[in-house]
Design a protein around this motif. Structure first.
Motif, short mmCIF file in Angstrom:
data_model
loop_
_atom_site.label_atom_id
_atom_site.label_comp_id
_atom_site.label_asym_id
_atom_site.label_seq_id
_atom_site.Cartn_x
_atom_site.Cartn_y
_atom_site.Cartn_z
N ASP A 53 65.60 11.15 -5.88
CA ASP A 53 65.60 12.44 -5.19
C ASP A 53 64.58 12.37 -4.05
O ASP A 53 63.37 12.28 -4.30
N THR A 81 68.83 16.30 -5.35
CA THR A 81 69.52 15.18 -6.01
C THR A 81 70.73 14.73 -5.20
O THR A 81 71.24 13.63 -5.42
N ALA A 132 69.51 11.00 -13.75
CA ALA A 132 69.85 11.09 -12.33
C ALA A 132 70.55 9.82 -11.84
O ALA A 132 70.24 8.71 -12.29
N SER A 172 61.02 8.36 -11.08
CA SER A 172 60.43 8.49 -9.75
C SER A 172 59.54 7.31 -9.42
O SER A 172 58.74 6.87 -10.24
N LEU A 213 64.71 12.43 -14.35
CA LEU A 213 64.62 11.80 -13.03
C LEU A 213 63.52 10.75 -12.98
O LEU A 213 62.35 11.09 -12.99
N LEU A 235 67.84 17.57 -16.60
CA LEU A 235 67.96 16.42 -15.72
C LEU A 235 66.73 15.54 -15.91
O LEU A 235 65.60 16.02 -15.82
N VAL A 269 63.98 20.02 -15.02
CA VAL A 269 63.99 18.60 -14.69
C VAL A 269 62.69 17.98 -15.19
O VAL A 269 61.62 18.57 -15.06
#
Length: 333
Positions: free
Chosen positions: A22, A81, A18, A212, A210, A208, A230
């Protein structure tokens, strides 16, 4: 127990890291953290402030995201996203079948749902708009004041893995992200306590990845395999250390008492110039002057979040305070 994600060669070529955090995933995962007392060294200050300031009307939203077990998949649409507005727009367009299915799944755990869950499950327009407003209000209270810091940590995390992207070694990237992600070509295992035992076949859809800020301890994936795939994993966190009297005196000697105090205040959470001035007992103009000097030194970063201008500590600033610098790639066993 593990979720096993099976890759084809096309899927492996379609792995994406990413580009930005997000906001809807961070909202969901921060709701989990808000309802627990774990991770106090990282989230304690944030949790206390949000619990005090979260509007009463927004609190029922937390029932859609219990800290243990299933959370509603519709809270994290793929469009998130693209930023908060794109995510909210996708939330407003959630098909009724998705709303109903996710809410039924939530109800199976026996947890109470909000009073507006029944019309939401029916796809009632007013209920969907209410949901979107609640998510936006939650973000404004729980995330917007800290978003600069979330973005700083995200950028550091992404930079730590940049060489894998540059080399095109995407399999190695998967194995370096987190101990809970185990890469055994052509399968990625998402492991950890509570992980369901199931197989997901990408069949050309790609993946994807991601990082966090509010994901804690172990990676997570959406339950419905039909949704875009994801993998969300915890980015590396800094721990702000007081450094004791000696460390504090050294920091004061290096930066001056006021600037050292500002750096420590901003390290606790992202703040505005006005908040800094209030905490430090100085005028906003004086606070702005000191922030400018710290920013030029690479110790603070500044970004706009809506109408507010927020300051957060850079990895270099965290290192000066006694926390680690940008995270290093970690390989799973």
């Amino acid at each position: 127990m593990a979720v096993r994600i099976h890759f084809t060669d096309d899927d492996l070529a379609g792995i994406r890291l990413a580009q930005a955090p997000d906001p809807l995933w961070e909202a969901l995962l921060s709701m989990h953290m808000l309802q627990t007392d774990t991770g106090s060294a990282v989230f304690g200050g944030w949790r206390g402030r949000v619990r005090r300031e979260l509007p009463t009307a927004v609190r029922p939203l937390l029932r859609l995201a219990p800290p243990v077990g299933y959370s509603a998949d519709f809270l994290t649409p793929a469009a998130g996203t693209g930023g908060l507005d794109a995510g909210i727009g996708a939330l407003l367009s959630t098909p009724r079948q998705r709303l109903r299915g996710d809410l039924v799944e939530l109800s199976r755990a026996g947890r109470p749902l909000p009073s507006w869950a029944r019309p939401l499950a029916d796809g009632d327009k007013e209920a969907v708009v209410h949901l979107a407003r609640a998510v936006r209000a939650y973000f404004a209270t729980a995330l917007a004041p800290w978003w600069g810091r979330v973005r700083t940590r995200f950028d550091a995390e992404r930079a730590a893995h940049g060489r894998y992207l540059a080399d095109g070694d995407l399999g190695a990237l998967l194995g370096a992200l987190h101990p809970g992600l185990v890469w055994r070509r052509p399968v990625l295992e998402v492991t950890g306590p509570g992980a369901a035992d199931r197989d997901v076949r990408l069949d050309g859809r790609g993946l994807l990845v991601l990082p966090s800020y509010f994901c804690w301890r172990r990676p997570t994936v959406l339950k419905d395999p039909a949704l875009p795939c994801v993998v969300v994993y915890p980015m590396t966190h800094e721990t702000v250390l007081s450094g004791g009297a000696t460390g504090l005196r050294s920091l004061n000697a290096l930066l001056g008492r006021t600037r050292a105090g500002i750096l420590e205040t901003v390290a606790d959470h992202g703040v505005t110039t006005t908040e800094l001035a209030h905490d430090a007992g100085i005028s906003p103009a004086t606070a702005s002057h000191h922030v400018g000097i710290l920013r030029k030194a690479g110790l603070l970063s500044t970004c706009r979040a809506g109408r507010a201008v927020l300051h957060s500590v850079t990895p270099l600033g965290m290192a000066l305070l006694g926390g680690p610098t940008a995270p290093r790639p970690r390989r799973s066993a």
